[in-house]
Design a protein around this motif. Structure first.
Motif, PDB file in Angstrom:
ATOM      1  N   VAL A   1       8.325   1.872  -8.008  1.00  0.00           N
ATOM      2  CA  VAL A   1       7.814   0.739  -8.765  1.00  0.00           C
ATOM      3  C   VAL A   1       8.913   0.100  -9.611  1.00  0.00           C
ATOM      4  O   VAL A   1       9.046  -1.119  -9.689  1.00  0.00           O
ATOM      5  CB  VAL A   1       6.600   1.201  -9.599  1.00  0.00           C
ATOM      6  CG1 VAL A   1       6.738   0.839 -11.033  1.00  0.00           C
ATOM      7  CG2 VAL A   1       5.353   0.598  -9.040  1.00  0.00           C
ATOM      8  N   LYS A   2       9.733   0.927 -10.232  1.00  0.00           N
ATOM      9  CA  LYS A   2      10.804   0.398 -11.089  1.00  0.00           C
ATOM     10  C   LYS A   2      11.786  -0.452 -10.303  1.00  0.00           C
ATOM     11  O   LYS A   2      11.999  -1.623 -10.654  1.00  0.00           O
ATOM     12  CB  LYS A   2      11.519   1.573 -11.767  1.00  0.00           C
ATOM     13  CG  LYS A   2      10.854   1.945 -13.075  1.00  0.00           C
ATOM     14  CD  LYS A   2      11.910   2.107 -14.179  1.00  0.00           C
ATOM     15  CE  LYS A   2      11.223   2.380 -15.500  1.00  0.00           C
ATOM     16  NZ  LYS A   2      10.997   3.837 -15.691  1.00  0.00           N
ATOM     17  N   PRO A   3      12.394   0.130  -9.246  1.00  0.00           N
ATOM     18  CA  PRO A   3      13.330  -0.714  -8.474  1.00  0.00           C
ATOM     19  C   PRO A   3      12.684  -1.982  -7.956  1.00  0.00           C
ATOM     20  O   PRO A   3      13.328  -3.034  -7.902  1.00  0.00           O
ATOM     21  CB  PRO A   3      13.774   0.186  -7.328  1.00  0.00           C
ATOM     22  CG  PRO A   3      13.033   1.452  -7.447  1.00  0.00           C
ATOM     23  CD  PRO A   3      12.410   1.514  -8.793  1.00  0.00           C
TER      24      PRO A   3
ATOM     25  N   GLY B   1       0.792  -1.221   0.000  1.00  0.00           N
ATOM     26  CA  GLY B   1       0.000   0.000   0.000  1.00  0.00           C
ATOM     27  C   GLY B   1       0.822   1.266   0.000  1.00  0.00           C
ATOM     28  O   GLY B   1       0.280   2.349  -0.015  1.00  0.00           O
ATOM     29  N   LYS B   2       2.155   1.140   0.014  1.00  0.00           N
ATOM     30  CA  LYS B   2       2.976   2.345   0.039  1.00  0.00           C
ATOM     31  C   LYS B   2       3.736   2.539  -1.266  1.00  0.00           C
ATOM     32  O   LYS B   2       4.570   3.424  -1.374  1.00  0.00           O
ATOM     33  CB  LYS B   2       3.972   2.274   1.211  1.00  0.00           C
ATOM     34  CG  LYS B   2       3.303   2.319   2.559  1.00  0.00           C
ATOM     35  CD  LYS B   2       4.182   2.980   3.592  1.00  0.00           C
ATOM     36  CE  LYS B   2       3.447   3.164   4.893  1.00  0.00           C
ATOM     37  NZ  LYS B   2       3.128   1.888   5.559  1.00  0.00           N
ATOM     38  N   VAL B   3       3.495   1.663  -2.238  1.00  0.00           N
ATOM     39  CA  VAL B   3       4.228   1.756  -3.507  1.00  0.00           C
ATOM     40  C   VAL B   3       3.766   2.990  -4.278  1.00  0.00           C
ATOM     41  O   VAL B   3       2.572   3.247  -4.387  1.00  0.00           O
ATOM     42  CB  VAL B   3       3.971   0.484  -4.349  1.00  0.00           C
ATOM     43  CG1 VAL B   3       4.654   0.594  -5.691  1.00  0.00           C
ATOM     44  CG2 VAL B   3       4.449  -0.735  -3.601  1.00  0.00           C
ATOM     45  N   ASN B   4       4.720   3.757  -4.726  1.00  0.00           N
ATOM     46  CA  ASN B   4       4.364   4.878  -5.594  1.00  0.00           C
ATOM     47  C   ASN B   4       5.246   4.840  -6.837  1.00  0.00           C
ATOM     48  O   ASN B   4       6.071   3.932  -6.989  1.00  0.00           O
ATOM     49  CB  ASN B   4       4.507   6.204  -4.845  1.00  0.00           C
ATOM     50  CG  ASN B   4       5.891   6.361  -4.249  1.00  0.00           C
ATOM     51  OD1 ASN B   4       6.870   5.843  -4.796  1.00  0.00           O
ATOM     52  ND2 ASN B   4       5.977   7.046  -3.126  1.00  0.00           N
ATOM     53  N   ALA B   5       5.061   5.799  -7.696  1.00  0.00           N
ATOM     54  CA  ALA B   5       5.737   5.784  -8.990  1.00  0.00           C
ATOM     55  C   ALA B   5       7.258   5.657  -8.849  1.00  0.00           C
ATOM     56  O   ALA B   5       7.922   5.004  -9.652  1.00  0.00           O
ATOM     57  CB  ALA B   5       5.373   7.045  -9.756  1.00  0.00           C
ATOM     58  N   SER B   6       7.797   6.265  -7.803  1.00  0.00           N
ATOM     59  CA  SER B   6       9.256   6.307  -7.715  1.00  0.00           C
ATOM     60  C   SER B   6       9.869   4.957  -7.340  1.00  0.00           C
ATOM     61  O   SER B   6      11.022   4.710  -7.626  1.00  0.00           O
ATOM     62  CB  SER B   6       9.685   7.392  -6.717  1.00  0.00           C
ATOM     63  OG  SER B   6       9.226   7.021  -5.436  1.00  0.00           O
TER      64      SER B   6
ATOM     65  N   GLU C   1      13.257  -9.572 -10.275  1.00  0.00           N
ATOM     66  CA  GLU C   1      14.043 -10.419 -11.189  1.00  0.00           C
ATOM     67  C   GLU C   1      15.051 -11.255 -10.418  1.00  0.00           C
ATOM     68  O   GLU C   1      15.551 -12.255 -10.923  1.00  0.00           O
ATOM     69  CB  GLU C   1      14.771  -9.548 -12.212  1.00  0.00           C
ATOM     70  CG  GLU C   1      13.814  -8.933 -13.216  1.00  0.00           C
ATOM     71  CD  GLU C   1      14.453  -7.772 -13.948  1.00  0.00           C
ATOM     72  OE1 GLU C   1      15.681  -7.593 -13.822  1.00  0.00           O
ATOM     73  OE2 GLU C   1      13.715  -7.039 -14.637  1.00  0.00           O
ATOM     74  N   ARG C   2      15.354 -10.805  -9.215  1.00  0.00           N
ATOM     75  CA  ARG C   2      16.322 -11.557  -8.418  1.00  0.00           C
ATOM     76  C   ARG C   2      15.707 -12.834  -7.869  1.00  0.00           C
ATOM     77  O   ARG C   2      14.506 -13.055  -7.928  1.00  0.00           O
ATOM     78  CB  ARG C   2      16.747 -10.710  -7.220  1.00  0.00           C
ATOM     79  CG  ARG C   2      17.617  -9.560  -7.580  1.00  0.00           C
ATOM     80  CD  ARG C   2      18.501  -9.319  -6.405  1.00  0.00           C
ATOM     81  NE  ARG C   2      18.815  -7.909  -6.295  1.00  0.00           N
ATOM     82  CZ  ARG C   2      19.343  -7.379  -5.204  1.00  0.00           C
ATOM     83  NH1 ARG C   2      19.523  -8.131  -4.142  1.00  0.00           N
ATOM     84  NH2 ARG C   2      19.661  -6.109  -5.172  1.00  0.00           N
ATOM     85  N   ASP C   3      16.572 -13.625  -7.282  1.00  0.00           N
ATOM     86  CA  ASP C   3      16.103 -14.847  -6.649  1.00  0.00           C
ATOM     87  C   ASP C   3      15.643 -14.520  -5.231  1.00  0.00           C
ATOM     88  O   ASP C   3      16.448 -14.208  -4.372  1.00  0.00           O
ATOM     89  CB  ASP C   3      17.270 -15.863  -6.608  1.00  0.00           C
ATOM     90  CG  ASP C   3      16.783 -17.185  -6.057  1.00  0.00           C
ATOM     91  OD1 ASP C   3      15.565 -17.472  -6.206  1.00  0.00           O
ATOM     92  OD2 ASP C   3      17.608 -17.910  -5.485  1.00  0.00           O
ATOM     93  N   LEU C   4      14.333 -14.533  -5.014  1.00  0.00           N
ATOM     94  CA  LEU C   4      13.812 -14.131  -3.711  1.00  0.00           C
ATOM     95  C   LEU C   4      13.070 -15.283  -3.056  1.00  0.00           C
ATOM     96  O   LEU C   4      12.450 -16.098  -3.740  1.00  0.00           O
ATOM     97  CB  LEU C   4      12.831 -12.967  -3.878  1.00  0.00           C
ATOM     98  CG  LEU C   4      13.417 -11.622  -4.264  1.00  0.00           C
ATOM     99  CD1 LEU C   4      12.289 -10.675  -4.652  1.00  0.00           C
ATOM    100  CD2 LEU C   4      14.228 -11.033  -3.137  1.00  0.00           C
TER     101      LEU C   4
END
Lengths: 383, 547, 436
Positions: free
Chosen positions: B168-170, B161-166, B176-179
């Protein structure tokens, strides 16, 4: 049921009742005279403040007599008599609220203030009729009586006894307290009913009305006392003492124990209701805290302190404890609970028959010796 | 919960070091700054302190972007309201201790302790809820790169709920990493929430697929918003997703209500079980029982005062201490008051009522009329997360466990020990027991001590749930009597069953009747039940039932 | 004991000044203190009794009022409402006090009200309350709803973007009225019925599990949610504990409380509560010299480095100073003279501004929003740009919309109906008279 027409008159021939009534009337008359005749500022003048205070004590005394009737003579330790007291008080409070009329802050001719600001648009059905004094006064007797009847019918029919009965009377008053706290109930919630103006056309804020209420309370106490005395000296009273001491045996002898219990319980509840009704105009407020279980326990303590199963002991206990409260809360505000608590402990431990026991010691053993509840009960089977 | 998470080991976007290494590095690098050229941190902090609420974001960003190893500490201090300025010099300092009139301060640049300073001379650097929320997001973002999976997981949780435009990319890049599975799911969900609100149609459709299985409240919130949105197709599919979530939730809610009921019930059992012994077994109506509970709770508080900084240890030590204090108080009451009232059970009620008034006022006079603050140890706070919709609060879980242990212990004592045998004998027939050589007086003392001690234990448990104050006892005494009577006087099993069932009934009624009505209904239920069974759930049988 | 001490102090000061001031020979000014020292309300009211004793001591050290010493008369109404009325009567009739400072709960004030009106006493009431009252004999130095609740909601809406509201309160008149006012206010601002959840709990409620769980569910509907709490004293600790344990952080669902002050926080471990809010007219953390001096004096008086101050204490501070000023202005302690003199009196408050007694017997106050900190204090995050005058009759309740209160000479009415142009209580009589 008392069959003799004279059961109410019989106590008047007893010496103990005569003494009690004599002392009570003399005290009321003395206070009245000192209040009216002595000039203000004179050392012997009784102020309106004191008159109201004494009136309050007398209400408590009547309540204590009602409790003593069921506890002392019937063996039912009611921890919920505050409920009947409060219901009687509310019935009177509702009448007084309706008497305010349009003098409330919002000037609504019908609705009490608290209903106006909580947006009630009409008077709930159970408030109808309380503008008439006779109706309200009947309800003062009827409402607590009816509750006692229903509750007592259920409880005595199924032979709930001892602590079980005590605890469910406590549950009763606790449930009622929570219910009356709810604002939806329409009894003013926590603020209760207050800001009364008139009773029967007399202004409540004048000393004359206060004195009148005080005298009325004195008379009510006298009548209540005579009624109780009449019951306990009648055959019914002896049966109820038998129930107290050996319920099963009494039943086996053919008495309808639950009817006796129910009758006495209802009478006691009505007396408590009257006490509440006289209490409210004198203290000026009724709020759900009168339903609090702790208050009901306190009433029992008054009775124990004065001396159980003596009736006049209940009066002495109620007046004494409340007088002590008035004094201590003024003189030692930080420590009065110590004094009060200590008093309760000492009296129960060292004065098992209460103050009345002290008084009785001097007299020859009177006819009441059969009414000594502190004797251990004989073993009996209740199941 | 957010703030405590920040106390987790440090980690930074730039440096992928393990926490220990980073601290070492910090310790080495510190003096170098402060003695030579001007410390860039100075400007950053002053900037932060000067920032108006609009400029706050930029000031925080600047600190994060500086890559300064101390940034984490500064932001933590800021978030915890610990940054202040000295009025005279304008220097920004960290407040180490902010209790009382003089505060202990330190230099945030060097960590050097600057001693005490009057509160009058300090101006706090203001932070409010809105900024704190953003700060949490920023710090969570940093934590996502941590090597510690726990930190990572907490951070991923915080991102919901805290994701914003800045970010989202990172975040997408991070995926893509192994999580580890849970972390990946969380991040996917939080990105999906963003996409559902901001993305194009395709991203939105995909977001709904991701969110369909989620029980997380933020996911539901996002779906609800989509349902209320202007896109009818999206609204329809969001609705569908919500319906399937609702179904899952129902089960969880039922489980939750049951848990609430058990937990309330176990509190009732704890409060009542001591009474079941003194009242049920000895026939003493102890109105001071509530005050014995209160003594147990105050013992916990006292223990925590004795052992500052170790609330957990203090709590554990309070269990024996609370038992002892209450048991001794109980024995004192028995010796001084109750033994004089043998055979007059109803009068014990009156005398002990007096005792309860005295004890209450004693606490008010000696300690304080105010409530005392009892700290919940770390391991008891928070909840055990079963899934996103169902988490069981830990303090209550401990209380349930504790109640069961206490109950089992009491059963053991009553069934398996000499004392228990004697107690049962005296209960059944006092005269007979005495003539068999049992010292009834000693049994009375021990029984009353036991019952009172258990009340003390209840107090220790209650200190973790409710107020510790002079009125604590009063709030539980009536409930305790109801439980004992409902269960049947003198029967411990009855008390257990009565407590648990009354608790559960109350919690089932509460959602639709409201808490006041629920309580009234339970009381009416008790009254009616006693009419039906005048001796409670488990009536005593035989001769013991007489009298 | 403390009374005796004061009497002694007063007497020795009297003896010293008797040769200089003729007035000093007069009896001391008696100040009645009507706060519960035992029972459930002792927890809140004891500190107010101490505050009053401290203020009186300070004033006596300054030479009293116009050379007359003050004497405190302390009684204990024991959290028992009828006893409040009885004790008020005792103070006024028996002790003949010149002024009473007291009461906390609304019900106790309602119980005392007829007594002070009948005996023409003066009562200073220091606690935030539901409004809907204006008595000629009572001065309300605590906040009315428009001085606490409404600004707090404005803050949540404007600064935190809250769109969904939980109004949670203890079931008694203050929360009921406040929530009623807020409900109307919110609906007037366009908040939908579905976005408001109202919940009431009994006094001392201790099991918050299902309510907190409901709040959590309510908050997951996609809009920023806040809880406006009028939960009373004792019930707050278990409430906040449950919030913390169920993982509701202040940044998710902030709780703004109207009845939680510094004193209540001393009984709570505030660690998990950081960031939750409270709205008051004073916080101990306020950065002003007057406040620091007051705190220093209080700590010294109590002899306890950890003693805290709170909003009702400030209200007594203001009320007491207003009374002192009014007596000096009137030159007498005569009740009617003081009543007239006190309207318009301005005294410094503790937040660095001034408080003025308005004609409706309420005072002007700044409104502060504070966030709970881990040290049991609040940090002020927002405040009104100027002081707000207390409104006896709310504009958001249908019954009182048209009422105003003005106790100055020509009107002298506590519930004047601007529509009908009559003084409220007599409105009905007026209508009857017109009809005839």
């Amino acid at each position: 049921m008392p069959t003799s027409q004279t059961w109410l008159l019989r106590p008047l021939q007893e010496r103990s009742t005569q003494i009690f009534l004599g002392v009570l009337f003399a005290a009321v008359a003395l206070v009245t005279l000192l209040h009216l005749i002595m000039p203000e500022g004179h050392a012997l003048h009784v102020s309106a403040y004191t008159v109201t205070l004494l009136g309050k004590y007398l209400c408590y005394a009547l309540l204590a007599v009602a409790v003593d009737l069921v506890w002392g003579y019937l063996g039912i330790l009611s921890l919920g008599h505050g409920a009947f007291f409060a219901i009687g008080g509310y019935a009177m409070g509702m009448y007084l609220m309706r008497q305010i009329g349009d003098r409330g802050v919002y000037g609504d001719p019908v609705l009490p203030d608290f209903m106006v600001f909580l947006n009630w648009d009409s008077l709930p059905w159970y408030w109808q009729g309380f503008d008439m004094a006779w109706f309200a006064f009947i309800m003062v007797l009827l409402a607590p009586g009816l509750l006692a009847l229903v509750f007592g019918f259920l409880a005595f029919r199924s032979r709930v006894t001892g602590v079980y009965l005590s605890i469910i009377t406590q549950a009763l008053t606790f449930a009622l307290m929570l219910a009356f706290f709810r604002n939806e109930m329409g009894f003013g919630g926590n603020n209760g009913l207050t800001d009364f103006r008139d009773i029967l056309g007399f202004n409540l804020r004048t000393d004359a009305t206060r004195l009148g209420l005080f005298i009325a309370t004195g008379i009510a106490l006298a009548i209540g006392y005579v009624i109780c005395r009449g019951i306990v000296t009648s055959k019914l009273g002896r049966v109820s003492v038998a129930c107290r001491d050996a319920e099963a045996r009494t039943r086996f002898l053919g008495y309808r124990v639950e009817r006796v219990q129910l009758f006495v319980f209802v009478v006691s509840a009505m007396l408590a209701g009257v006490a509440g009704a006289l209490y409210v105009p004198q203290v000026g407020i009724i709020n759900p805290s009168e339903f609090s279980p702790l208050f009901s326990i306190e009433i029992v303590v008054w009775v124990a302190l004065g001396g159980r199963a003596t009736l006049y002991g209940a009066v002495i206990g109620a007046i004494l404890v409340n007088y002590a409260k008035t004094v201590f809360t003024g003189v030692m505000p930080d420590a009065w609970l110590f004094a009060l608590g200590g008093l309760f402990v000492l009296v129960t431990v060292f004065l098992p028959k209460g103050i009345a026991g002290l008084l009785q010691k001097r007299q020859k053993p009177d006819e009441d010796s059969n009414a000594d509840p502190s004797k251990p009960k004989p073993q009996e089977a209740t199941a | 919960m957010g703030i405590f998470r920040w106390l987790t080991p440090l980690c930074l976007k730039a440096l992928h070091l393990n926490p220990l290494g980073l601290v070492l590095l910090m310790a080495l690098s510190l003096p170098a700054y402060s003695q030579t050229e001007a410390d860039p941190g100075q400007a950053l902090l002053t900037n932060l302190a000067d920032a108006s609420s609009r400029e706050m974001d930029a000031a925080i960003e600047a600190i994060v972007d500086s890559g300064d190893p101390r940034a984490r500490d500064w932001l933590n201090a800021f978030g915890n309201n610990r940054l202040s300025r000295i009025e005279e010099t304008g220097q920004v300092v960290e407040v180490l201790r902010n209790v009382g009139r003089n505060w202990t301060i330190a230099d945030p640049l060097t960590g050097e302790n600057l001693g005490e300073m009057s509160r009058r001379e300090l101006d706090r650097v203001n932070i409010n809820n809105a900024i704190r929320g953003k700060l949490e997001g920023v710090l969570a973002m940093l934590d996502l790169y941590s090597d510690n999976p726990e930190v990572q997981e907490a951070a991923a949780e915080a991102m919901m709920g805290k994701v914003n435009a800045s970010v989202v990319k990172p975040l997408t890049k991070l995926l893509e990493r192994d999580l580890p599975g849970p972390i990946r799911n969380r991040i996917e969900e939080s990105v999906a929430i963003y996409q559902l609100e901001q993305g194009d149609a395709e991203a939105q459709a995909q977001a709904i697929t991701v969110l369909t299985g989620s029980l997380h409240s933020n996911a539901r919130a996002a779906l609800n918003n989509a349902v209320a949105g202007d896109d009818p197709a999206l609204a329809a599919s969001a609705k569908e997703a919500l319906v399937s979530i609702e179904q899952k939730l129902k089960m969880n809610r039922a489980a939750e209500t049951l848990y609430f009921g058990l937990s309330l019930g176990s509190v009732l059992v704890l409060a009542a079980i001591g009474l079941a012994i003194t009242f049920g077994v000895m026939g003493v109506i102890n109105m001071a029982h509530g005050e014995l509970i209160m003594l147990g709770a105050y013992t916990t508080w006292g223990m925590q005062q004795l052992l500052p900084g170790q609330p957990g240890l203090a709590l554990i030590l309070s269990i024996p201490a609370g038992f002892l204090v209450a048991a001794l108080a109980g024995i004192a009451i028995e010796r001084s008051v109750i033994q004089h009232l043998k055979g007059r059970p109803l009068e014990t009620l009156l005398a002990t009522f007096g005792v309860s008034l005295i004890l209450q006022q004693l606490v008010r006079t000696v300690i304080s009329p105010l409530n005392r603050s009892v700290t919940t140890p770390e391991w008891m706070s928070g909840s055990l997360v079963i899934n996103d919709a169902l988490s069981l609060t830990l303090n209550r879980m401990y209380v349930i466990g504790f109640a069961l242990v206490v109950f089992a212990g009491l059963m053991l004592i009553m069934r398996k020990t000499r004392l228990g045998l004697e107690v049962r004998a005296v209960t059944q027939n006092r005269a007979m027991a005495r003539s068999m050589g049992i010292r009834a007086t000693r049994v009375d003392i021990l029984t009353f001590g036991l019952g009172s001690g258990v009340a003390g234990l209840a107090g220790v448990a209650l200190s973790q749930i409710t107020n510790v104050g002079p009125n604590l006892g009063q709030n539980y005494i009536i409930d305790s009597f109801m439980v004992v009577v409902f269960g049947g006087v003198g029967n411990l099993w009855g008390t257990l069953l009565a407590g648990l069932s009354l608790g559960t009934i109350n919690q089932i009624l509460e959602p639709w009747a409201g808490s006041v009505l629920a309580k009234i209904m339970v009381l009416v239920l008790i009254i009616l039940f006693i009419q039906k069974r005048p001796k409670g759930l488990f009536p005593q049988k035989g001769r013991a039932a007489e009298g | 004991m403390s009374i005796k001490k004061h009497v002694k102090l007063g007497l020795s000061a009297l003896a010293l000044s008797v040769s200089f001031h003729a007035m000093a020979a007069e009896d001391p000014i008696k100040v009645g203190i009507l706060h519960s020292l035992s029972g459930t309300m002792a927890i809140s009211e004891t500190a107010l009794k101490d505050t009053m004793e401290m203020l009186i001591e300070q004033q006596n050290a300054k030479g009293g009022i116009d050379g007359r010493q003050l004497e405190a008369v302390v009684v204990d109404p024991a959290s028992n409402w009828p006893l409040f009325a009885e004790k008020a009567r005792e103070l006024l009739e028996k002790e003949k006090v010149d002024v009473i400072f007291g009461n906390w709960t609304s019900v106790s004030r309602k119980s005392v009200l007829p007594v002070v009106e009948e005996l023409n006493g003066l009562l200073f009431y220091p606690v935030q309350y539901e409004g809907e009252e204006s008595s000629e004999n009572v001065f309300y130095t605590g906040a009315a709803p428009n001085q606490q609740a409404i600004p707090a909601v404005d803050y949540l809406k404007n600064e935190l973007g809250v769109e969904r509201w939980v109004l949670a309160g203890t079931d008694y008149v203050y929360p009921r009225t406040t929530n009623k006012i807020l409900e109307t206010y919110l609906k007037d601002m366009g908040v939908a019925e579905a976005d408001i959840m109202i919940n009431y709990t009994p006094f001392g409620h201790s099991d918050w599990q299902s309510i907190v769980s409901d709040i959590k569910t309510f908050g997951s509907a996609g809009k920023k949610t806040a809880v406006v709490s009028t939960i009373n004293g004792d019930a707050n600790v278990p409430f906040y504990r449950e919030l913390g344990n169920q993982g509701i952080a202040s940044s998710d669902i902030p709780v703004v409380a109207f009845s939680v002050g510094e004193q209540e926080l001393t009984g709570i471990d505030t660690g998990p509560l950081v960031g939750h809010l409270a709205a008051w007219n004073y916080f101990m953390s306020v950065d002003s010299d007057a406040n620091y001096d007051f705190i220093d004096a209080w700590i010294e008086y109590k002899g306890d480095e950890k003693a805290v101050t709170n909003d009702p204490m400030e209200a007594h501070y203001i009320g007491f100073n207003m009374y002192v000023e009014a007596v000096e202005k009137a030159g007498t302690t005569d009740v009617d003279a003081v009543k007239d003199a006190i309207i318009g009196v301005s005294v410094p408050n503790l937040t660095g501004g001034y408080a003025t007694m308005m004609p409706n017997h309420h005072i002007t106050k700044p409104v502060l929003i504070g966030e709970i900190q881990d040290n049991g204090q609040f940090s002020v995050v927002w405040e009104t740009s100027s002081t707000v005058a207390g409104d006896a009759w709310s504009d958001f309740l249908p019954g009182s919309r048209d009422l105003i209160s003005d106790w100055r000479a020509p009107l002298k009415c506590g519930n004047f109906n601007v529509k009908s142009g009559t003084c409220g209580a007599s409105a009905g009589e007026q209508a009857l008279a017109d009809a005839e």
